[in-house]
Scaffold this active site. Structure first.
Site, PDB file in Angstrom:
ATOM      1  N   ASP A  46      61.616 -11.360  -2.990  1.00 40.01           N
ATOM      2  CA  ASP A  46      60.599 -12.401  -2.997  1.00 40.01           C
ATOM      3  C   ASP A  46      61.144 -13.747  -2.553  1.00 40.01           C
ATOM      4  OD1 ASP A  46      60.257 -12.426  -6.619  1.00 40.01           O
ATOM      5  OD2 ASP A  46      61.618 -13.589  -5.360  1.00 40.01           O
ATOM      6  N   LYS A  68      55.627 -15.335  -1.558  1.00 40.22           N
ATOM      7  CA  LYS A  68      54.339 -16.003  -1.477  1.00 40.22           C
ATOM      8  C   LYS A  68      54.444 -17.381  -0.846  1.00 40.22           C
ATOM      9  CE  LYS A  68      52.527 -13.611  -5.471  1.00 40.22           C
ATOM     10  NZ  LYS A  68      53.659 -13.064  -6.202  1.00 40.22           N
ATOM     11  N   MET A 183      57.154 -23.196 -13.606  1.00 38.70           N
ATOM     12  CA  MET A 183      55.883 -23.325 -12.873  1.00 38.70           C
ATOM     13  C   MET A 183      55.006 -24.423 -13.483  1.00 38.70           C
ATOM     14  SD  MET A 183      55.066 -19.302 -12.202  1.00 38.70           S
ATOM     15  CE  MET A 183      55.783 -18.627 -13.689  1.00 38.70           C
TER      16      MET A 183
HETATM   17  N1  SAH Z   1      62.110 -14.855 -12.757  1.00 41.97           N
HETATM   18  C1  SAH Z   1      62.431 -16.238 -12.453  1.00 41.97           C
HETATM   19  C2  SAH Z   1      61.234 -17.133 -12.633  1.00 41.97           C
HETATM   20  C3  SAH Z   1      60.112 -16.845 -11.670  1.00 41.97           C
HETATM   21  S1  SAH Z   1      58.740 -17.916 -11.895  1.00 41.97           S
HETATM   22  C4  SAH Z   1      63.607 -16.684 -13.314  1.00 41.97           C
HETATM   23  O1  SAH Z   1      63.982 -15.996 -14.262  1.00 41.97           O
HETATM   24  O2  SAH Z   1      64.180 -17.741 -13.015  1.00 41.97           O
HETATM   25  C5  SAH Z   1      59.024 -19.141 -10.669  1.00 41.97           C
HETATM   26  C6  SAH Z   1      59.462 -20.425 -11.319  1.00 41.97           C
HETATM   27  O3  SAH Z   1      60.819 -20.340 -11.703  1.00 41.97           O
HETATM   28  C7  SAH Z   1      59.394 -21.632 -10.422  1.00 41.97           C
HETATM   29  O4  SAH Z   1      58.081 -22.173 -10.360  1.00 41.97           O
HETATM   30  C8  SAH Z   1      60.338 -22.565 -11.113  1.00 41.97           C
HETATM   31  O5  SAH Z   1      59.756 -23.132 -12.261  1.00 41.97           O
HETATM   32  C9  SAH Z   1      61.425 -21.602 -11.587  1.00 41.97           C
HETATM   33  N2  SAH Z   1      62.541 -21.486 -10.639  1.00 41.97           N
HETATM   34  C10 SAH Z   1      62.968 -20.387 -10.007  1.00 41.97           C
HETATM   35  N3  SAH Z   1      64.066 -20.636  -9.266  1.00 41.97           N
HETATM   36  C11 SAH Z   1      64.343 -21.939  -9.439  1.00 41.97           C
HETATM   37  C12 SAH Z   1      65.366 -22.804  -8.968  1.00 41.97           C
HETATM   38  N4  SAH Z   1      66.344 -22.397  -8.143  1.00 41.97           N
HETATM   39  N5  SAH Z   1      65.348 -24.101  -9.369  1.00 41.97           N
HETATM   40  C13 SAH Z   1      64.392 -24.544 -10.203  1.00 41.97           C
HETATM   41  N6  SAH Z   1      63.409 -23.774 -10.690  1.00 41.97           N
HETATM   42  C14 SAH Z   1      63.379 -22.489 -10.320  1.00 41.97           C
END
Ligand code: SAH
Length: 287
Positions: A46, A68, A183
């Site tokens: 993704d 997405k 998010m």
């Molecule tokens: N499964 C992922 C989260 C997916 S939801 C995890 O465990 O990290 C997507 C959200 O994750 C984004 O909207 C943001 O809030 C956060 N996110 C994911 N990667 C990020 C990054 N490198 N820096 C900051 N926020 C991040």
């Protein structure tokens, strides 16, 4: 077996592995993730998976983008889950590579359920979640004995696209000294208003960490009351996590990542060198 005596599972054809790729920095991948990437026939990844991480895939692996972002058409969740089933039924080794941890706001649970429904065997490889890693790279421990004995992960975005309606704001505001918000950017104004209306002080420190653990990482330190305005003013690029609570203040002393005056550049060793070290065969003399 290698000198270290560490063995990793063989990726059997017809299996799906739901693997967390971590938040961005390839060094935060798990060894199980690297093992999966070396064996997979097809990889469904993704938008949050870093290009530098995709470079670790077997060169002949089929890459399927299921993200997405970036203007490409969004893939529906059910389509992705069924795609995994289809590939597995073709006897391929199917790697589902997701940002952070697959079971933290990552819909890994939904995908796993579909695999169960279709009798597809699967393995889950946890990853380092963005909230914890982002905080750590900003010098913010998510727990600290003097500040908090609990921490809550919350999403600002439900399946409808709006703030989830099952959030108990009063309980969160009163019961959770540290909130790690995923998010949350789109609805930050509403979220901070709910927390303040339920008794959280507007002066409480809040950190916004975007593109955490990548070279583009940005950190904005603000307060609960000012966060939405500051985020708008600065124009924070997604993805971003927010950390609310007293622990944010610890960054003043723990900000390890900022270049110090006397350290201009981080010295590096090539990844290949590390691999060579750990892959040295066992010395037969010693057995
Ligand atoms: N499964 C992922 C989260 C997916 S939801 C995890 O465990 O990290 C997507 C959200 O994750 C984004 O909207 C943001 O809030 C956060 N996110 C994911 N990667 C990020 C990054 N490198 N820096 C900051 N926020 C991040």
């Amino acid at each position: 077996m290698t000198k270290l005596g560490l063995d990793f599972p063989v990726f059997e054809p017809g299996w799906v592995w739901l693997v967390g790729a971590g938040p961005g920095d390839p060094g935060l991948l798990t060894l199980h993730a690297v093992n999966a990437m070396q064996q997979a026939d097809v990889v469904v990844y993704d938008a949050l998976v870093d290009e530098r991480i995709l470079n670790l895939l077997r060169p002949d692996a089929q890459r399927v983008y299921a993200g997405k972002r970036g203007g490409r058409p969004s893939s529906k969740q059910t389509d992705i889950s069924l795609q995994l089933v289809d590939y597995a039924k073709k006897d391929l080794r199917v790697l589902r590579l997701k940002g952070g941890d697959p079971f933290v706001f990552g819909r890994g649970g939904e995908e796993g359920m579909t695999l169960v429904d279709h009798n597809v065997p699967f393995r889950v490889v946890p990853g380092i979640t963005a909230g914890i890693a982002g905080a750590a790279y900003a010098g913010i421990p998510t727990t600290h004995r003097d500040c908090n004995s609990s921490v809550t992960f919350v999403t600002g975005h439900g399946s409808s696209g709006d703030v989830p309606d099952n959030i108990n704001w009063a309980a969160l505001a009163h019961g959770s000294p540290v909130l790690v918000m995923y998010m949350a950017m789109k609805h930050l104004r509403r979220i901070s208003a709910e927390l303040m209306a339920n008794g959280r002080s507007g002066d409480e420190p809040l950190a916004v960490i975007n593109q955490a653990t990548t070279p583009a990482q940005g950190i904005l330190i603000t307060t609960l009351a000012k966060a939405a305005d500051d985020v708008e003013r600065v124009g924070v690029e997604p993805p971003a996590v927010c950390i609310l609570g007293k622990v944010v203040g610890l960054r003043d002393r723990l900000n390890w990542l900022s270049p110090q005056d006397d350290v201009k550049e981080v010295r590096t060793v090539p990844f290949e060198q590390i691999l060579e070290l750990i892959s040295t065969p066992a010395d037969p003399q010693k057995d």
